[in-house]
Write an enzyme that holds these catalytic residues in place. Structure first.
Site, PDB file in Angstrom:
ATOM      1  N   GLU A 150      22.111 -20.612 -19.030  1.00 63.09           N
ATOM      2  CA  GLU A 150      21.286 -19.747 -18.173  1.00 63.09           C
ATOM      3  C   GLU A 150      22.166 -18.760 -17.391  1.00 63.09           C
ATOM      4  OE1 GLU A 150      17.395 -22.628 -17.481  1.00 63.09           O
ATOM      5  OE2 GLU A 150      19.112 -22.854 -16.147  1.00 63.09           O
ATOM      6  N   ASP A 168       0.831  -1.200   0.000  1.00 61.91           N
ATOM      7  CA  ASP A 168       0.000   0.000   0.000  1.00 61.91           C
ATOM      8  C   ASP A 168       0.860   1.243   0.000  1.00 61.91           C
ATOM      9  OD1 ASP A 168       0.537   0.678   2.869  1.00 61.91           O
ATOM     10  OD2 ASP A 168      -0.544  -1.183   3.222  1.00 61.91           O
TER      11      ASP A 168
END
Ligand code: GLA
Length: 731
Positions: A616, A536
């Site tokens: 990777e 928030d």
């Protein structure tokens, strides 16, 4: 002039660059809401309100025999309670005699330079780039000595208006507040949809859109936190509004606890919009002379659709809510050991991850849960914030120094607000946990919640955090919070009124965070609550980034990050590349795609780098280089949502820098079919008059042409493959 006062101090118009907001204190003292929308010249819009005698809508005594004046339909800024407005009220007071009524009448106003702050709670602050202005309107309750101050902040250039309010008991006897929302507003005309962000743990902030009618749309939380289930933010928009057009109003609550947010049409089809602390489990006793402050709501209006609305929120939260040295500084690319080891680690394992990470260019190791007390699983140890030197094979000082010698920063996980019953802290202070005497408490993740309203609890936690942080080289803290709160009770003097406890808990968390940052201002704080359970605006005041979700599946993240992007800036979104198959969903997604999705956030890794292939590893190096090079475009650039989850076969989004010199568009194929047909995407945000080279195929076209005709990728993407396309301005 951002705040315009006219009609002898009774007409108030707030202007931002593109919007105006108007209120009028009518002759009977009611503060009417007249308008919020496209910028006006501030003329009195009272004539928009057509008064009629509406049956069963009564009249206040001031109106005398005028039956057309009813609080039951007038659009208001602070709706009364119990005196004839039958819609939802905003502030509800129980007086000493037991009556429950409030009629607020205009008293006075004040205009001041600079933004207002709210004691103990986050609020937007001024910067060198923009200083706000504040209008304070005081209303007095007709039959008691209660006063309400409505606070309006205006950030003119940012297109932002804020609201908050304070209730003051000026009388001789206590009053009980039974409901104090932060804002109420009535839009007199028009139909609206409400967009809100719902979800659950590991699947937060899925955007949903519903028409607002007489039945209303209401979201909220009574979990003690802002919650995974509903984010404390909503958008009201015209039914035809989309990313590029239409009226949109944003409401973003600067608060991390229980909240309610609603929109409902009344008998005249006016829409009442409200936001504030949830009235359930809430009451607050105000002694004579005391003041209660309701948290801030950030409002914005856009006549140009959702993208422009989001942009206003991204900017204001990034510039006027996030604080500290990490506000603009590039955040280190981190590796977190959680999904690599969970609780099962030792020094050797950590060093193996760290040395591989350092070699690949990763800049910080974050040691997650399990380094303290007795904590080999999630059933014990919370509260015992003492280093487990046995598990770590030495002190944290040594470990942190060793990591720094590898050229990396070091971060640490805490969950300060919690306690395990199997902990020395609980054994010593069982009364510090929130439990109700005589009632077996509810357990979440087998843990209890500390009563953060108690000063002794906060003192203990600050002392523990300080001890750990001053004895090791720590650059970052992940502040977690892993359950919803219930069993609200306190026997501690000063915090014993249970109706106040949820709110006092939140204030206690803010106080501890503030105390912590005052002692360790250089720390990069990442907020977390089982991922995004406390994502928030208020938490951004303390932590400029928040772990977005415990779900690291790149495909699920597309919709989670999409929903998050309506209000929160990309710089706030913690996003990591994790292992394959994904631990939450079992899905396999190419490494490159995982990187491209995580790059729309504060980027990092969360897997055992010793388990990935050489190819990777090479991609890790490339991803880190790209992230460094693209950092300011991603974190400070304008963000465009190009698609919607569930519509079409791919998701796409774009960043464009402020000067419109450079853009980056990412596509992820979410569906695939045999004999595939090519896809096509729109391009946004370029300067129509300038030429741009597309680095995918070298084509040079005008911004107008890219934006008008769009782009066809030069290859077919398999399911879950991604493509990043840059545009660079040529002239
Ligand atoms: C929460 C967090 C995770 C991890 C665990 C540790 O679920 O969201 O990232 O830190 O706690 O217990």
């Amino acid at each position: 002039m951002a705040i315009q006062i006219s009609e002898n101090g009774r007409l108030f118009t707030l202007h931002t660059k593109n919007s105006s907001y108007q209120m009028f204190a009518d002759p009977f003292g009611t503060l009417l809401h007249l308008y919020y929308g496209k910028r006006t010249d501030g003329e009195n819009l009272s004539d928009l309100i057509f008064r009629t005698d509406m049956g069963f809508s009564g009249n206040p005594p001031e109106a005398g025999s005028d039956r057309t004046y009813s609080l039951d339909y007038l659009p208001q800024e602070l709706p009364s309670s119990g005196v004839g407005d039958y819609r939802d009220d905003c502030v509800r007071i129980r007086h000493a005699d037991g009556s429950c009524a409030a009629r607020f009448l205009f008293d006075s106003f004040q205009v001041s330079k600079g933004s207002y702050s709210l004691p103990g709670m986050p609020a937007l602050y001024d910067t060198d780039a923009e200083t706000g202005e504040t209008l304070t309107i005081t209303l007095r309750e007709a039959c008691s000595d209660v006063r309400v101050q409505l606070l309006y902040g205006v950030f003119e250039q940012a297109d932002i208006i804020t609201r908050a309010l304070k209730v003051w008991n000026g009388g001789q006897t206590p009053v009980d507040l039974e409901k104090v929302l932060s804002m109420s507003m009535d839009i007199p005309f028009g139909d609206f949809d409400m967009i809100y962000f719902a979800g659950r743990h590991a699947m937060e902030r899925t955007a949903e859109r519903l028409p607002v009618r007489r039945a209303g749309v209401r979201i909220g939380s009574v979990r003690g936190t802002s919650s995974h289930q509903y984010n404390p933010a909503m958008i009201l928009c015209s039914p035809n509004a989309d990313e590029d057009a239409g009226d949109c109003y944003g409401f973003c609550f600067v608060y991390s606890g229980n909240f309610t947010a609603s929109a409902q049409q009344d008998q005249r089809n006016q829409t009442r919009i409200q936001m504030g602390i949830h009235p359930d489990f809430f009451s607050f006793r105000l002694a004579p002379g005391e003041v209660f402050c309701a948290p801030q709501v950030i409002l914005s209006y856009s006549s140009r659709g959702l993208t422009a609305l989001s942009r206003s929120y991204h900017r204001i939260l990034r510039e006027h809510m996030c604080r500290g040295p990490w506000k603009h500084a590039r955040r280190p690319v981190l590796i977190n050991n959680w999904e690599a080891t969970y609780f099962d680690f030792n020094r050797e394992k950590l060093l193996a991850i760290a040395s591989q990470a350092a070699e690949l260019g990763i800049e910080m190791l974050v040691l997650d849960d399990g380094w303290f007390g007795k904590r080999d699983d999630d059933n014990s140890g919370l509260g015992d914030w003492f280093v487990n030197t046995e598990k770590l094979g030495g002190t944290l000082t040594d470990l942190s120094e060793q990591i720094h010698r590898m050229g990396m920063k070091f971060g640490l996980w805490f969950e300060p607000e919690m306690v395990s019953e199997d902990s020395d802290l609980y054994r010593a202070h069982p009364d510090w946990a929130l439990t109700i005497p005589g009632r077996e408490p509810n357990r979440g993740r087998n843990q209890l919640v500390l009563n953060m309203a108690r000063p002794d609890v906060r003192d203990y936690l600050l002392e523990r955090l300080t001890d750990i942080l001053s004895n090791a080289k720590i650059d970052y803290v992940k502040w977690d919070m892993n359950r919803s709160i219930c069993d609200i009770f306190s026997s501690c003097p000063g915090t014993e009124r249970t109706g106040e406890l949820y709110h006092r808990y939140v204030l206690g968390v803010y106080e501890l965070l503030e105390g912590f940052l005052a002692r360790f201002p250089h720390i990069l704080l990442e907020g977390c609550s089982g991922g995004g359970g406390r994502f928030d605006a208020a938490m951004l005041y303390y932590s400029p980034q928040i772990w977005c979700s415990d779900n690291t599946d790149a495909i699920n993240r597309l919709s989670i990050q999409y929903g998050t992007s309506f209000f929160y800036p990309v710089s706030a979104v913690g996003a990591h590349v994790s292992a394959c198959p994904n631990h939450q969903t079992g899905r396999s997604v190419p490494f490159r795609t995982r990187g491209d999705v995580a790059m729309a956030g504060s980027f990092g890794y969360e897997l055992d780098l010793n388990q990935i292939t050489d190819e990777e590893k090479e991609q890790v190096r490339e991803q880190i280089n790209s992230f460094r090079y693209l950092y300011s475009l991603i974190h400070e650039g304008d963000y465009y949502r190009l698609t919607e989850p569930g519509k079409g076969d791919f998701m796409a989004w774009e960043f464009v820098d402020e000067n419109r010199d450079h853009a980056m568009l990412t596509i992820v194929q979410t569906e695939s079919f045999g004999n595939p047909v090519p896809i096509h995407t729109v391009v946004k945000g370029l300067d129509p008059a300038k030429k741009y080279r597309c680095l995918m195929n070298g084509a040079v076209r005008s911004g107008a042409s890219w934006m008008g005709a769009g782009l066809t990728p030069d290859r077919i993407l398999k399911q879950y493959e991604s493509l990043v396309i840059e545009f660079v301005r040529e002239s």
